[in-house]
Write a protein that holds these residues in place. Structure first.
Motif, PDB file in Angstrom:
ATOM      1  N   GLY A  69      40.561  41.917  48.283  1.00  0.00           N
ATOM      2  CA  GLY A  69      41.118  41.076  47.227  1.00  0.00           C
ATOM      3  C   GLY A  69      40.269  41.129  45.970  1.00  0.00           C
ATOM      4  N   PHE A  70      38.947  41.168  46.143  1.00  0.00           N
ATOM      5  CA  PHE A  70      38.046  41.290  45.000  1.00  0.00           C
ATOM      6  C   PHE A  70      38.283  42.616  44.282  1.00  0.00           C
ATOM      7  CE2 PHE A  70      34.090  42.856  43.134  1.00  0.00           C
ATOM      8  CZ  PHE A  70      33.780  41.813  42.270  1.00  0.00           C
ATOM      9  N   ARG A  71      38.500  43.689  45.049  1.00  0.00           N
ATOM     10  CA  ARG A  71      38.750  44.998  44.448  1.00  0.00           C
ATOM     11  C   ARG A  71      40.042  44.985  43.622  1.00  0.00           C
ATOM     12  NH1 ARG A  71      38.759  49.928  48.406  1.00  0.00           N
ATOM     13  NH2 ARG A  71      39.398  50.880  46.423  1.00  0.00           N
ATOM     14  N   VAL A  72      41.074  44.322  44.151  1.00  0.00           N
ATOM     15  CA  VAL A  72      42.338  44.240  43.421  1.00  0.00           C
ATOM     16  C   VAL A  72      42.138  43.500  42.102  1.00  0.00           C
ATOM     17  CG1 VAL A  72      44.655  43.210  43.422  1.00  0.00           C
ATOM     18  CG2 VAL A  72      43.798  44.397  45.465  1.00  0.00           C
ATOM     19  N   ARG A  73      41.481  42.357  42.170  1.00  0.00           N
ATOM     20  CA  ARG A  73      41.235  41.560  40.965  1.00  0.00           C
ATOM     21  C   ARG A  73      40.406  42.355  39.954  1.00  0.00           C
ATOM     22  NH1 ARG A  73      41.654  36.142  40.247  1.00  0.00           N
ATOM     23  NH2 ARG A  73      41.845  35.783  42.494  1.00  0.00           N
ATOM     24  N   GLU A  74      39.413  43.063  40.441  1.00  0.00           N
ATOM     25  CA  GLU A  74      38.540  43.847  39.567  1.00  0.00           C
ATOM     26  C   GLU A  74      39.322  44.967  38.868  1.00  0.00           C
ATOM     27  OE1 GLU A  74      35.509  46.267  41.526  1.00  0.00           O
ATOM     28  OE2 GLU A  74      34.025  45.386  40.152  1.00  0.00           O
ATOM     29  N   ALA A  75      40.228  45.626  39.617  1.00  0.00           N
ATOM     30  CA  ALA A  75      41.016  46.713  39.030  1.00  0.00           C
ATOM     31  C   ALA A  75      41.947  46.191  37.938  1.00  0.00           C
ATOM     32  CB  ALA A  75      41.829  47.414  40.117  1.00  0.00           C
ATOM     33  N   LYS A 105      42.756  45.481  31.884  1.00  0.00           N
ATOM     34  CA  LYS A 105      43.179  44.477  30.901  1.00  0.00           C
ATOM     35  C   LYS A 105      44.565  43.891  31.201  1.00  0.00           C
ATOM     36  CE  LYS A 105      40.319  46.584  27.304  1.00  0.00           C
ATOM     37  NZ  LYS A 105      40.275  47.187  25.956  1.00  0.00           N
ATOM     38  N   VAL A 106      44.849  43.709  32.490  1.00  0.00           N
ATOM     39  CA  VAL A 106      46.069  43.031  32.905  1.00  0.00           C
ATOM     40  C   VAL A 106      45.751  41.554  33.084  1.00  0.00           C
ATOM     41  CG1 VAL A 106      47.831  42.816  34.700  1.00  0.00           C
ATOM     42  CG2 VAL A 106      46.952  45.087  34.063  1.00  0.00           C
ATOM     43  N   ASN A 107      46.563  40.690  32.512  1.00  0.00           N
ATOM     44  CA  ASN A 107      46.337  39.252  32.646  1.00  0.00           C
ATOM     45  C   ASN A 107      46.514  38.829  34.099  1.00  0.00           C
ATOM     46  OD1 ASN A 107      47.198  36.322  32.740  1.00  0.00           O
ATOM     47  ND2 ASN A 107      46.657  36.482  30.584  1.00  0.00           N
ATOM     48  N   THR A 108      45.518  38.134  34.629  1.00  0.00           N
ATOM     49  CA  THR A 108      45.538  37.743  36.046  1.00  0.00           C
ATOM     50  C   THR A 108      45.655  36.233  36.233  1.00  0.00           C
ATOM     51  OG1 THR A 108      43.105  37.726  36.089  1.00  0.00           O
ATOM     52  CG2 THR A 108      44.212  39.758  36.775  1.00  0.00           C
ATOM     53  N   ASP A 109      46.148  35.530  35.225  1.00  0.00           N
ATOM     54  CA  ASP A 109      46.336  34.084  35.391  1.00  0.00           C
ATOM     55  C   ASP A 109      47.292  33.779  36.539  1.00  0.00           C
ATOM     56  OD1 ASP A 109      44.655  33.664  33.284  1.00  0.00           O
ATOM     57  OD2 ASP A 109      46.222  33.181  31.816  1.00  0.00           O
ATOM     58  N   GLY A 110      48.193  34.724  36.835  1.00  0.00           N
ATOM     59  CA  GLY A 110      49.152  34.514  37.912  1.00  0.00           C
ATOM     60  C   GLY A 110      48.733  35.103  39.241  1.00  0.00           C
ATOM     61  N   LEU A 111      47.498  35.585  39.336  1.00  0.00           N
ATOM     62  CA  LEU A 111      47.002  36.130  40.602  1.00  0.00           C
ATOM     63  C   LEU A 111      46.448  34.995  41.447  1.00  0.00           C
ATOM     64  CD1 LEU A 111      46.415  38.599  42.362  1.00  0.00           C
ATOM     65  CD2 LEU A 111      44.188  38.798  41.211  1.00  0.00           C
TER      66      LEU A 111
END
Length: 263
Positions: free
Chosen positions: A56-62, A67-73
């Protein structure tokens, strides 16, 4: 394209190659689509779930790196999704197993749906809640596409993306079924044979872009979707959108993984 705001909802995964290759990449239909939009210069947002683990950390890091907004992750109890891909000695890649894990339990919150609906276009990847998401977004007046190879249903879709092999009759049947099911436009990708489109009246066809050599086709379909939707959100014609999709897919076939990344 800096002012173009797009969102992808649904799956992410870690593609784990084994056999002739032994490496892994971040992927998933919705995630790949969002990353490709960002690489094009659009303001891309991704809405999905990861587990509380290293993957999950790898996904968030990628996502952050691209520069994809991850507010919805969202982080949920459980494991991040994985896809096992067997690499043959010939180089062919075969999906052996999908483990959707927490991606299969993710449904955007009402607040997330309100935020998603502010985007110019929304793409739905793999989600068991695809029908509910479409209904919620349609009631908010947003344009919607979906990868119908991984999520069921065609109602409320502005664009339905399907995938077929070399058999032309199968591709045409898929397109008709999508239109009959409620989609406004159906796109069927056919790998090296290009893609076709049907809007209930007219048929369109665009060949695949020729490239020197195919390195990896993983994520090429997602890249086609990204190119097509970005062009569609800018009001381009069906044929121009298909050509845009084919161009992005061709680039993806020339590197490993669904987007450029370190394995």
């Amino acid at each position: 394209m800096n002012n173009l705001s797009l969102a992808a909802v649904g799956d992410n995964t870690v593609d784990i190659y084994y056999g002739a290759d032994d490496e892994s990449f971040i992927g998933g239909n919705a995630l790949n689509t969002a990353v490709q939009w960002s690489l094009m210069g659009a303001r891309a947002g991704y809405y999905g779930a990861v587990g509380s683990d290293d993957l999950g950390f790898r996904v968030r890091e990628a996502l952050a790196k691209n520069k994809v907004n991850t507010d919805g992750l969202t982080e949920l109890p459980g494991k991040t999704s994985t896809t096992l891909i067997r690499v043959e000695p010939s180089g062919d890649r075969i999906i052996a197993q999908d483990n959707f894990e927490v991606s299969a339990t993710y449904m955007p919150s009402a607040d997330d749906l309100d935020d998603i609906a502010t985007r110019a276009f929304v793409h739905i990847g793999m989600s068991p809640f695809a029908s509910r998401i479409r209904n919620e977004l349609a009631s908010r007046g947003v344009q919607i596409s979906q990868d119908c190879a991984v999520s069921e249903g065609f109602e409320h879709l502005d664009v339905a993306f399907c995938s077929a092999g070399e058999e032309s009759a199968e591709a045409h049947t898929m397109a008709r079924e999508a239109i009959d099911g409620g989609a406004q436009l159906a796109i069927v990708t056919r790998g090296a044979d290009g893609s076709i489109a049907f809007d209930g009246r007219d048929w369109f066809s665009v060949p695949a872009v020729e490239i020197p050599a195919v390195v990896d086709t993983t994520g090429a379909g997602d890249s086609y979707i990204a190119g097509f939707v970005a062009a569609r959100a800018q009001g381009k014609s069906v044929l121009d959108c298909m050509r845009a999709g084919a161009a992005v897919a061709a680039k993806t076939c020339q590197h490993r993984g669904g987007f450029p990344q370190d394995p």
